[in-house]
Write a protein that holds these residues in place. Structure first.
Motif, PDB file in Angstrom:
ATOM      1  N   SER A 198       0.841  -1.201   0.000  1.00 20.64           N
ATOM      2  CA  SER A 198       0.000   0.000   0.000  1.00 20.64           C
ATOM      3  C   SER A 198       0.874   1.248   0.000  1.00 20.64           C
ATOM      4  O   SER A 198       2.062   1.185   0.263  1.00 20.64           O
ATOM      5  CB  SER A 198      -0.942   0.013   1.207  1.00 20.64           C
ATOM      6  N   ARG A 212      -7.971  13.564   1.617  1.00 18.66           N
ATOM      7  CA  ARG A 212      -6.606  13.942   1.254  1.00 18.66           C
ATOM      8  C   ARG A 212      -6.124  15.079   2.162  1.00 18.66           C
ATOM      9  O   ARG A 212      -6.905  15.697   2.865  1.00 18.66           O
ATOM     10  CB  ARG A 212      -6.529  14.368  -0.213  1.00 18.66           C
ATOM     11  N   GLU A 249     -13.540  10.378  -1.162  1.00 14.45           N
ATOM     12  CA  GLU A 249     -12.091  10.485  -1.064  1.00 14.45           C
ATOM     13  C   GLU A 249     -11.684  11.416   0.075  1.00 14.45           C
ATOM     14  O   GLU A 249     -12.439  12.316   0.454  1.00 14.45           O
ATOM     15  CB  GLU A 249     -11.527  11.033  -2.373  1.00 14.45           C
ATOM     16  N   VAL A 269      -2.054   9.806   4.775  1.00 17.55           N
ATOM     17  CA  VAL A 269      -3.018   9.125   3.914  1.00 17.55           C
ATOM     18  C   VAL A 269      -2.458   7.760   3.561  1.00 17.55           C
ATOM     19  O   VAL A 269      -1.275   7.626   3.244  1.00 17.55           O
ATOM     20  CB  VAL A 269      -3.265   9.941   2.621  1.00 17.55           C
ATOM     21  N   SER A 270      -3.325   6.732   3.620  1.00 13.53           N
ATOM     22  CA  SER A 270      -2.905   5.390   3.228  1.00 13.53           C
ATOM     23  C   SER A 270      -4.061   4.662   2.563  1.00 13.53           C
ATOM     24  O   SER A 270      -5.224   4.918   2.854  1.00 13.53           O
ATOM     25  CB  SER A 270      -2.441   4.594   4.448  1.00 13.53           C
ATOM     26  N   GLU A 271      -3.701   3.728   1.700  1.00 11.56           N
ATOM     27  CA  GLU A 271      -4.700   2.909   0.996  1.00 11.56           C
ATOM     28  C   GLU A 271      -4.680   1.474   1.504  1.00 11.56           C
ATOM     29  O   GLU A 271      -5.107   0.569   0.806  1.00 11.56           O
ATOM     30  CB  GLU A 271      -4.425   2.936  -0.505  1.00 11.56           C
ATOM     31  N   GLN A 308       1.648   5.091   1.437  1.00 11.00           N
ATOM     32  CA  GLN A 308       1.496   6.036   2.547  1.00 11.00           C
ATOM     33  C   GLN A 308       2.020   7.380   2.059  1.00 11.00           C
ATOM     34  O   GLN A 308       3.109   7.441   1.500  1.00 11.00           O
ATOM     35  CB  GLN A 308       2.289   5.586   3.786  1.00 11.00           C
ATOM     36  N   ASP A 309       1.253   8.466   2.282  1.00 10.10           N
ATOM     37  CA  ASP A 309       1.606   9.748   1.667  1.00 10.10           C
ATOM     38  C   ASP A 309       1.025  10.904   2.475  1.00 10.10           C
ATOM     39  O   ASP A 309       0.237  10.706   3.394  1.00 10.10           O
ATOM     40  CB  ASP A 309       1.044   9.772   0.241  1.00 10.10           C
ATOM     41  N   ASN A 357      -7.157   4.218  11.941  1.00  9.03           N
ATOM     42  CA  ASN A 357      -7.868   4.733  10.781  1.00  9.03           C
ATOM     43  C   ASN A 357      -9.033   5.581  11.288  1.00  9.03           C
ATOM     44  O   ASN A 357      -9.962   5.057  11.891  1.00  9.03           O
ATOM     45  CB  ASN A 357      -8.378   3.577   9.931  1.00  9.03           C
ATOM     46  N   LYS A 401      -9.193   1.592   0.305  1.00 10.15           N
ATOM     47  CA  LYS A 401      -9.512   2.933  -0.177  1.00 10.15           C
ATOM     48  C   LYS A 401      -8.622   3.913   0.563  1.00 10.15           C
ATOM     49  O   LYS A 401      -8.011   3.569   1.566  1.00 10.15           O
ATOM     50  CB  LYS A 401     -10.990   3.267   0.047  1.00 10.15           C
ATOM     51  N   GLN A 402      -8.549   5.138   0.049  1.00 10.20           N
ATOM     52  CA  GLN A 402      -7.731   6.131   0.740  1.00 10.20           C
ATOM     53  C   GLN A 402      -8.377   6.512   2.060  1.00 10.20           C
ATOM     54  O   GLN A 402      -9.559   6.847   2.107  1.00 10.20           O
ATOM     55  CB  GLN A 402      -7.571   7.389  -0.110  1.00 10.20           C
ATOM     56  N   ASP A 403      -7.598   6.435   3.136  1.00 12.02           N
ATOM     57  CA  ASP A 403      -8.061   6.807   4.468  1.00 12.02           C
ATOM     58  C   ASP A 403      -7.002   7.649   5.157  1.00 12.02           C
ATOM     59  O   ASP A 403      -5.829   7.657   4.763  1.00 12.02           O
ATOM     60  CB  ASP A 403      -8.345   5.564   5.324  1.00 12.02           C
TER      61      ASP A 403
END
Length: 195
Positions: free
Chosen positions: A105, A153, A151, A122-124, A107-108, A143, A128-130
């Motif tokens: 996944s 962000r 979405e 943010v991680s998927e 991480q950003d 989470n 989904k993006q959470d």
């Protein structure tokens, strides 16, 4: 094309009373040029191909400092995937974040609390993006957006670690959402720096 020096000499010839002012302006322009060319104030360590360093040959983005500037959290494409990293300016190296970067996944978009205890990102990792809040003292990531459709962000965490703000399009447009971690959430304060 006329040089700066020739320009000021021409002004002095045409307007002798302006000679002193022209020389001051000429000196000031040289000083500004010299100062703007220096690297004064930059303390960035050099880029290296690998290792426990701030900059590698990979893309490094989204830098955020803790309150006193000791910790710098950022996202990087090193090791072949987008991950979150934490740099300690005092010790000049990366700090481990066990359990934060998940295999398979991305991480950003990290942010960090005042003393560096909490990292929001943010991680998927759950399909989904959470938005996740990672506690460096417990090595646990929670989470906080698993029940939000749409979405998410650009998370940001308050200095004390209690509030998280982020963008969400759950209503059909991008809105700011504020999440309260609650009165019982241990606070992150500048006077309680972690090692």
């Amino acid at each position: 094309m006329m040089s700066i020096a020739a320009f000021f000499l021409l002004i002095a010839k045409l307007h002798p009373k302006c000679l002193k002012s022209s020389l001051k302006l000429f000196g000031l322009s040289i000083l500004i040029t010299l100062v703007s060319c220096s690297d004064s104030g930059f303390i960035t360590p050099p880029t290296q191909p690998l290792g426990n360093v701030l900059n590698t040959r990979s893309s490094e983005q989204h830098p955020r400092f803790s309150y006193e500037g000791r910790y710098l959290v950022f996202a990087s494409d090193r090791q072949g995937k987008r991950s979150v990293w934490l740099y300690d300016q005092i010790n000049g190296g990366l700090l481990p974040l066990p359990g934060l970067n998940q295999l398979g996944s991305v991480q950003d978009q990290p942010d960090i609390s005042a003393d560096g205890r909490y990292i929001v990102y943010v991680s998927e990792q759950e399909g989904k993006q959470d938005i996740f809040v990672y506690d460096r003292q417990t090595s646990r990531a929670d989470n906080i957006t698993k029940n939000i459709l749409g979405e998410v962000r650009h998370p940001s965490i308050s200095g004390n670690g209690r509030f998280v703000a982020f963008e969400s399009n759950r209503s059909g447009q991008w809105d700011i959402i504020i999440y309260d971690r609650g009165l019982n959430a241990p606070l992150s304060l500048p006077s309680q720096l972690n090692n």
